[in-house]
Design a protein around this motif. Structure first.
Motif, PDB file in Angstrom:
ATOM      1  N   ALA A  81      -4.149  15.913  -0.799  1.00  0.00           N
ATOM      2  CA  ALA A  81      -5.595  16.441  -0.950  1.00  0.00           C
ATOM      3  C   ALA A  81      -5.393  17.970  -0.725  1.00  0.00           C
ATOM      4  CB  ALA A  81      -6.749  16.065  -0.042  1.00  0.00           C
ATOM      5  N   GLY A 132       1.425  13.476  -3.593  1.00  0.00           N
ATOM      6  CA  GLY A 132       0.774  13.701  -4.633  1.00  0.00           C
ATOM      7  C   GLY A 132       1.879  14.416  -5.494  1.00  0.00           C
ATOM      8  N   PHE A 191      -3.170  19.101  -3.746  1.00  0.00           N
ATOM      9  CA  PHE A 191      -4.355  18.949  -5.153  1.00  0.00           C
ATOM     10  C   PHE A 191      -4.976  20.173  -5.114  1.00  0.00           C
ATOM     11  CE2 PHE A 191      -4.217  14.221  -5.730  1.00  0.00           C
ATOM     12  CZ  PHE A 191      -2.869  14.163  -5.792  1.00  0.00           C
ATOM     13  N   SER A 192      -5.686  20.663  -4.061  1.00  0.00           N
ATOM     14  CA  SER A 192      -6.708  21.518  -4.128  1.00  0.00           C
ATOM     15  C   SER A 192      -6.204  23.078  -4.329  1.00  0.00           C
ATOM     16  CB  SER A 192      -7.504  21.699  -2.801  1.00  0.00           C
ATOM     17  OG  SER A 192      -6.548  21.830  -1.654  1.00  0.00           O
ATOM     18  N   ALA A 247      -2.087  11.223   2.812  1.00  0.00           N
ATOM     19  CA  ALA A 247      -3.353  11.538   1.894  1.00  0.00           C
ATOM     20  C   ALA A 247      -4.030  13.035   1.998  1.00  0.00           C
ATOM     21  CB  ALA A 247      -4.819  10.520   2.039  1.00  0.00           C
ATOM     22  N   THR A 272      -6.504   9.867 -10.772  1.00  0.00           N
ATOM     23  CA  THR A 272      -6.923   9.389  -9.303  1.00  0.00           C
ATOM     24  C   THR A 272      -5.649   8.994  -8.556  1.00  0.00           C
ATOM     25  OG1 THR A 272      -9.181   8.560 -10.134  1.00  0.00           O
ATOM     26  CG2 THR A 272      -8.436   7.773  -8.121  1.00  0.00           C
ATOM     27  N   LEU A 282      -8.083  13.735  -8.158  1.00  0.00           N
ATOM     28  CA  LEU A 282      -8.855  13.117  -7.343  1.00  0.00           C
ATOM     29  C   LEU A 282      -8.245  12.475  -6.169  1.00  0.00           C
ATOM     30  CD1 LEU A 282     -11.689  12.258  -6.034  1.00  0.00           C
ATOM     31  CD2 LEU A 282     -11.616  10.577  -7.866  1.00  0.00           C
ATOM     32  N   LEU A 283      -8.287  12.447  -5.050  1.00  0.00           N
ATOM     33  CA  LEU A 283      -7.557  11.859  -3.986  1.00  0.00           C
ATOM     34  C   LEU A 283      -8.396  10.719  -3.151  1.00  0.00           C
ATOM     35  CD1 LEU A 283      -6.569  11.298  -0.856  1.00  0.00           C
ATOM     36  CD2 LEU A 283      -4.911  11.277  -2.499  1.00  0.00           C
ATOM     37  N   THR A 284      -8.136   9.573  -3.212  1.00  0.00           N
ATOM     38  CA  THR A 284      -8.871   8.221  -2.369  1.00  0.00           C
ATOM     39  C   THR A 284      -8.128   7.924  -1.503  1.00  0.00           C
ATOM     40  OG1 THR A 284     -10.181   6.615  -2.525  1.00  0.00           O
ATOM     41  CG2 THR A 284      -8.582   7.084  -4.233  1.00  0.00           C
ATOM     42  N   GLU A 285      -8.374   8.022  -0.222  1.00  0.00           N
ATOM     43  CA  GLU A 285      -7.571   7.371   0.881  1.00  0.00           C
ATOM     44  C   GLU A 285      -8.281   5.919   0.919  1.00  0.00           C
ATOM     45  OE1 GLU A 285      -6.909   7.545   5.646  1.00  0.00           O
ATOM     46  OE2 GLU A 285      -7.549   9.311   4.779  1.00  0.00           O
TER      47      GLU A 285
END
Length: 221
Positions: A64, A36, A67-68, A60, A51, A77-80
Motif C-alpha cells: 500500500a 506490490g 502504491f501510494s 500488504a 487490484t 488498489l490494495l486489498t488485504e
C-alpha cells in the motif's frame, strides 16, 4: 521481501505480452502481491486498473505504501484478504501471480517466510479455483514457478480447463539448465509459443535478451 530477478522477468515478460494483446485497458488482479512489485511493473507499462490482493499484513502494508508513492497510485488498489474468500462475479481480464513455490518441501521454521515460499496457505489447486472463479471467460493469467513445479501445475491447470498459450523457460546463465518458467494460460486450446531466456552469458554479464526485456525497469541498463 527482496526483489527477485525471476519475478522481475515475469513482470516484464507479462507487460510486454499485454502490450501486444487486443485488450486496451484491462482489469488486472495480482494474487499474492507481496510488496506490490508485479502490480507496479504492469502499471508502468499497461494502462490498466490493477487490484492487488495480499494476505500477510506486513507485506500488504508495504505494498500500500509503495502504491501510494508511485506515479500510478490512481490505478492501483490494495486489498488485504484471502483470495479464496473474494466474492462477486468474475471481473478480471487478466490475473498475474507469483505463488508459493513448493507444495511439498522442508520448511524453514519461519512462519512468514514459509507462507511466502511454500504453499502453506494457498495450494496450486486452490489457486486455480480462485483464478477460475475470478477470471472472465476470455481472460488469461500469468504464473511464475520453478521449472519442475511448473510441469505439475500445468497438469492441474489442464484439469481446471486452462491451457498454456505462452511459455518462457528461464536459465541463470547460458551454462545452466532451466530453473524458472513463466506461463501465460487461457481457456482456449491452441498453438503454444515457447521461448527461453538466459540471465547471464558465459562472461557473467547480462545477456542482450535480458537487458532488452528489463531495460524499462533497471536504471543501469
Amino acid at each position: 521481501m527482496k526483489v527477485c530477478t525471476d519475478a522481475c522477468i515475469q513482470g516484464a515478460y507479462t507487460a510486454r505480452y499485454l502490450n501486444g494483446s487486443d485488450i486496451t485497458a484491462p482489469a488486472i488482479l495480482d494474487i499474492g502481491a507481496g510488496t506490490g512489485l508485479l502490480s507496479l511493473m504492469l502499471a508502468q507499462q499497461v494502462p490498466a486498473v490493477i487490484t492487488a490482493v495480499e494476505l500477510d499484513t506486513a507485506a500488504a502494508g508495504q505494498a500500500a505504501a509503495n502504491f501510494s508513492s508511485s506515479p500510478w497510485a490512481d490505478r492501483l488498489l490494495l486489498t488485504e484478504q484471502d483470495v479464496r474468500k473474494m466474492d462477486g462475479p468474475a471481473a478480471y481480464d487478466f490475473i498475474i501471480t507469483n505463488p508459493p513455490f513448493y507444495e511439498s518441501a522442508l520448511k524453514s521454521g519461519h512462519a512468514q517466510k514459509d507462507q511466502a515460499m511454500h504453499a502453506t496457505s494457498l495450494g496450486y489447486r486452490e489457486l486455480l479455483q480462485a483464478i477460475d472463479r475470478l477470471l472472465l471467460p476470455q481472460g488469461e493469467f500469468s504464473v511464475l514457478l520453478p521449472a519442475v513445479q511448473f510441469k505439475e501445475f500445468e497438469q492441474l491447470a489442464a484439469g481446471a480447463g486452462f491451457h498454456p498459450a505462452r511459455v518462457l523457460q528461464v536459465r541463470q546463465s547460458v551454462n545452466h539448465g532451466y530453473f524458472r518458467t513463466v506461463g501465460i494460460f487461457n481457456r482456449t486450446a491452441g498453438a503454444l509459443q515457447t521461448g527461453e531466456l538466459a540471465i547471464y552469458n558465459e562472461n557473467n554479464v547480462y545477456t542482450s535478451a535480458f537487458a532488452d526485456l528489463l531495460q524499462p525497469y533497471y536504471l543501469y541498463l
